[in-house]
Design an enzyme around this catalytic site. Structure first.
Site, PDB file in Angstrom:
ATOM      1  N   LYS A 188      20.222  40.201  -5.885  1.00  0.00           N
ATOM      2  CA  LYS A 188      21.240  39.334  -5.279  1.00  0.00           C
ATOM      3  C   LYS A 188      22.577  40.085  -5.177  1.00  0.00           C
ATOM      4  CE  LYS A 188      17.976  36.307  -5.115  1.00  0.00           C
ATOM      5  NZ  LYS A 188      17.634  35.210  -6.004  1.00  0.00           N
TER       6      LYS A 188
HETATM    7  C1  LIG Z   1      16.475  34.219  -6.381  1.00  0.00           C
HETATM    8  C2  LIG Z   1      16.406  32.804  -5.953  1.00  0.00           C
HETATM    9  C3  LIG Z   1      16.241  31.731  -6.851  1.00  0.00           C
HETATM   10  C4  LIG Z   1      15.937  31.939  -8.287  1.00  0.00           C
HETATM   11  O1  LIG Z   1      16.849  32.747  -8.918  1.00  0.00           O
HETATM   12  P1  LIG Z   1      16.537  33.285 -10.389  1.00  0.00           P
HETATM   13  O2  LIG Z   1      17.902  33.677 -10.879  1.00  0.00           O
HETATM   14  O3  LIG Z   1      15.619  34.446 -10.230  1.00  0.00           O
HETATM   15  O4  LIG Z   1      15.936  32.192 -11.178  1.00  0.00           O
HETATM   16  C5  LIG Z   1      16.305  30.445  -6.358  1.00  0.00           C
HETATM   17  N1  LIG Z   1      16.476  30.197  -5.053  1.00  0.00           N
HETATM   18  C6  LIG Z   1      16.607  31.194  -4.163  1.00  0.00           C
HETATM   19  C7  LIG Z   1      16.823  30.843  -2.724  1.00  0.00           C
HETATM   20  C8  LIG Z   1      16.554  32.524  -4.572  1.00  0.00           C
HETATM   21  O5  LIG Z   1      16.633  33.504  -3.677  1.00  0.00           O
END
Ligand SMILES: *Cc1c(COP(=O)(O)O)cnc(C)c1O
Length: 386
Positions: A188
């Site tokens: 991210k």
């Molecule tokens: C990455 C992601 C999540 C989950 O994030 P984590 O921190 O890995 O639990 C939820 N929703 C979306 C759209 C994502 O891309």
């Protein structure tokens, strides 16, 4: 292989983490609240509650809005499974609103239609979770108007979108929602290793998020049901979880946050170079929603397969074979075996189906070099040439 995403870790980031490792508290010390304050300040919201993942934050957000058995939660089919799973954890049902063919986000028009029908059937959802795919905010103003009209609450799954803006405000300001959630997974925009955060302007929701993050335990006498037995005393007043972030992780996040605008600017440069290179090719580059600034977590193209006359899969495999780590975000959630078993038909949402048939995520991350990007451009251009 050039990956589709990669973390960007500086010497300052490393030093910030080491500093915590040398300190008295590696968890539940001063850095988590400092990081929460920094995120709240960046987003222009009142409260931020850090967690050990965005999935945990989505779960807490659903609980804070009293999602439970008998309730229904709606989200986009083009998302990571966590957006939908959060509702299932609470014993609620999930349904999907088809995407907009231009933004690939949950369509406000489809939402309006689906809410009208659900209202007539007496089957309105309790919560809607719009997902800001690739970092571009959903069109939240009409979504909020609809939510208010039908008495539905809103959680933004802004996992992709920290550093993005909508109508001039940072995503996470919660001007158009009850709670927004960011992910700090390494692919991210900014990372804490694993981690997430929920932002809100509602003090009651913030209190619920905090309580359930740590076992439903409180040391605040105002929230207790009995009088204190002594200085050791605490009470468990709800059934919560251990969803806490560590100070080690928060130190990384706080250090990264200081570079957030720079990281997003770099992603915009990469996106602009792709846009320019792909003009005239048989593919669609990302649509820029007016009054919205994406964080460009992903750069998604749609292949014009009728003109290319090769299959989506063949092009995808060929790109991978040539060292371009393309990806596909996402398989429509209702196609997953777990969801299929809940009764969703194979091709439930037509626009999501079309998207799944021709979308490809190209490499985009701050450390992508000019030479690497040129290689992606050259290889893809040859692949789609008629
Ligand atoms: C990455 C992601 C999540 C989950 O994030 P984590 O921190 O890995 O639990 C939820 N929703 C979306 C759209 C994502 O891309």
């Amino acid at each position: 292989m050039i990956p589709y995403g990669h973390q960007d870790i500086s010497e300052d980031d490393i030093n910030a983490v080491v500093e915590v490792l040398r300190s008295d508290f590696i968890t539940q010390g001063p850095v988590v609240p400092a990081f929460e304050g920094a995120v709240a300040n960046y987003c222009g919201c009142q409260h931020a509650v850090a967690t050990n993942s965005a999935t945990a934050a989505l779960h807490l957000a659903c609980l804070a809005l009293d999602v439970g058995p008998g309730d229904c939660v709606w989200t986009s089919p083009i998302t990571f499974v966590a957006s939908a799973n959060a509702a299932l954890y609470c014993g609620a049902r999930v349904d999907f609103v088809d995407i907009d063919p231009r933004t690939y986000n949950l369509s406000p028009d489809r939402l309006e239609e689906k809410l009208r029908q659900a209202d007539i059937a007496g089957a309105l959802p309790k919560v809607i979770i719009p997902v800001h795919l690739a970092g571009q905010s959903c069109d939240m103003a009409p979504i909020k108007r609809l939510a208010d009209r039908y008495g539905v609450r809103l959680i933004e799954d802004a996992s992709h979108a920290i550093g993005g803006r909508y109508h001039g405000d940072p995503v996470g300001s919660c001007k158009f929602s009850d709670i927004a959630v960011f992910s700090f997974h390494p692919v991210k925009i900014v990372t804490t290793g694993e981690g997430g955060i929920a932002t809100t302007n509602d003090p009651g929701l913030a209190e619920r998020l905090r309580l359930d993050r740590s076992h439903g335990i409180t040391r605040d006498s105002a929230l207790m049901q009995s009088t204190s037995h002594g200085p050791w005393y605490y009470e468990q007043v709800r059934l919560g979880f251990n969803y806490r972030m560590t100070d080690i992780a928060a130190a990384l996040g706080r250090s990264q946050l200081a570079r957030l605008n720079e990281l997003v600017d770099r992603r915009h440069e990469i996106a602009a170079a792709y846009d320019e290179a792909f003009a005239g090719l048989p593919l669609t580059v990302p649509w820029r929603q007016p009054e919205t600034r994406s964080s460009f977590h992903l750069y998604i193209v749609r292949l014009d397969l009728a003109r290319i006359r090769r299959s989506h899969r063949a092009i995808f495999e060929s790109l991978r074979a040539k060292g371009i780590g393309v990806n596909l975000h996402y398989i429509p959630v209702y196609k997953q075996p777990w969801y299929r078993d809940l009764g969703f038909p194979e091709a439930y949402c037509p626009e999501a189906e079309a998207y799944y048939g021709d979308a490809i995520s190209l490499p985009i991350f701050p450390g992508l070099t000019k030479a690497e990007q040129q290689r992606v451009i050259d290889v893809l251009s040859r692949e789609v040439a008629a």
